[in-house]
Design a protein around this motif. Structure first.
Motif, mmCIF file in Angstrom:
data_model
loop_
_atom_site.group_PDB
_atom_site.id
_atom_site.type_symbol
_atom_site.label_atom_id
_atom_site.label_comp_id
_atom_site.label_asym_id
_atom_site.label_seq_id
_atom_site.Cartn_x
_atom_site.Cartn_y
_atom_site.Cartn_z
ATOM 1 N N LEU A 235 32.827 24.441 39.354
ATOM 2 C CA LEU A 235 33.794 24.766 40.394
ATOM 3 C C LEU A 235 35.131 25.244 39.832
ATOM 4 O O LEU A 235 35.920 25.854 40.542
ATOM 5 C CB LEU A 235 34.045 23.539 41.283
ATOM 6 N N SER A 236 35.388 24.967 38.551
ATOM 7 C CA SER A 236 36.695 25.302 37.999
ATOM 8 C C SER A 236 36.839 26.791 37.684
ATOM 9 O O SER A 236 37.952 27.272 37.499
ATOM 10 C CB SER A 236 36.972 24.485 36.746
ATOM 11 N N ASP A 237 35.727 27.525 37.625
ATOM 12 C CA ASP A 237 35.790 28.951 37.309
ATOM 13 C C ASP A 237 36.201 29.763 38.536
ATOM 14 O O ASP A 237 35.836 29.428 39.659
ATOM 15 C CB ASP A 237 34.428 29.455 36.823
ATOM 16 N N GLU A 238 36.948 30.826 38.305
ATOM 17 C CA GLU A 238 37.260 31.767 39.371
ATOM 18 C C GLU A 238 36.091 32.730 39.537
ATOM 19 O O GLU A 238 35.376 33.012 38.580
ATOM 20 C CB GLU A 238 38.513 32.577 39.023
ATOM 21 N N VAL A 239 35.887 33.196 40.764
ATOM 22 C CA VAL A 239 34.801 34.140 41.030
ATOM 23 C C VAL A 239 35.364 35.348 41.770
ATOM 24 O O VAL A 239 36.437 35.292 42.370
ATOM 25 C CB VAL A 239 33.662 33.501 41.857
ATOM 26 N N VAL A 240 34.605 36.438 41.730
ATOM 27 C CA VAL A 240 35.014 37.661 42.422
ATOM 28 C C VAL A 240 34.790 37.473 43.920
ATOM 29 O O VAL A 240 33.761 36.940 44.351
ATOM 30 C CB VAL A 240 34.189 38.868 41.914
#
Length: 63
Positions: free
Chosen positions: A44-49
């Motif tokens: 969940l900590s990653d940013e996504v497009v």
């Protein structure tokens, strides 16, 4: 014609990459983290497009 103002809420929630993509944070990473597995919290900590369907609207809010 006057300039459009940047939407303050959108400014805090989204960012534009160098190539023009809109990045967003994933949901469910704010509180009650104690019972969530570390693997899930890392994911969940990653940013996504941002999804293509929402991109046009958010670009308008960002000015």
């Amino acid at each position: 014609m006057p300039k459009n103002k940047t939407h303050s809420g959108a400014k805090d929630r989204f960012r534009v990459t160098g190539s023009g993509k809109i990045m967003r944070r994933r949901a469910n990473k704010n509180h009650i983290l104690e019972h969530k597995p570390s693997k899930r919290k890392r994911r969940l900590s990653d940013e996504v497009v941002l999804a293509p369907a929402d991109t046009r609207k958010i670009k308008k809010l960002l000015g």
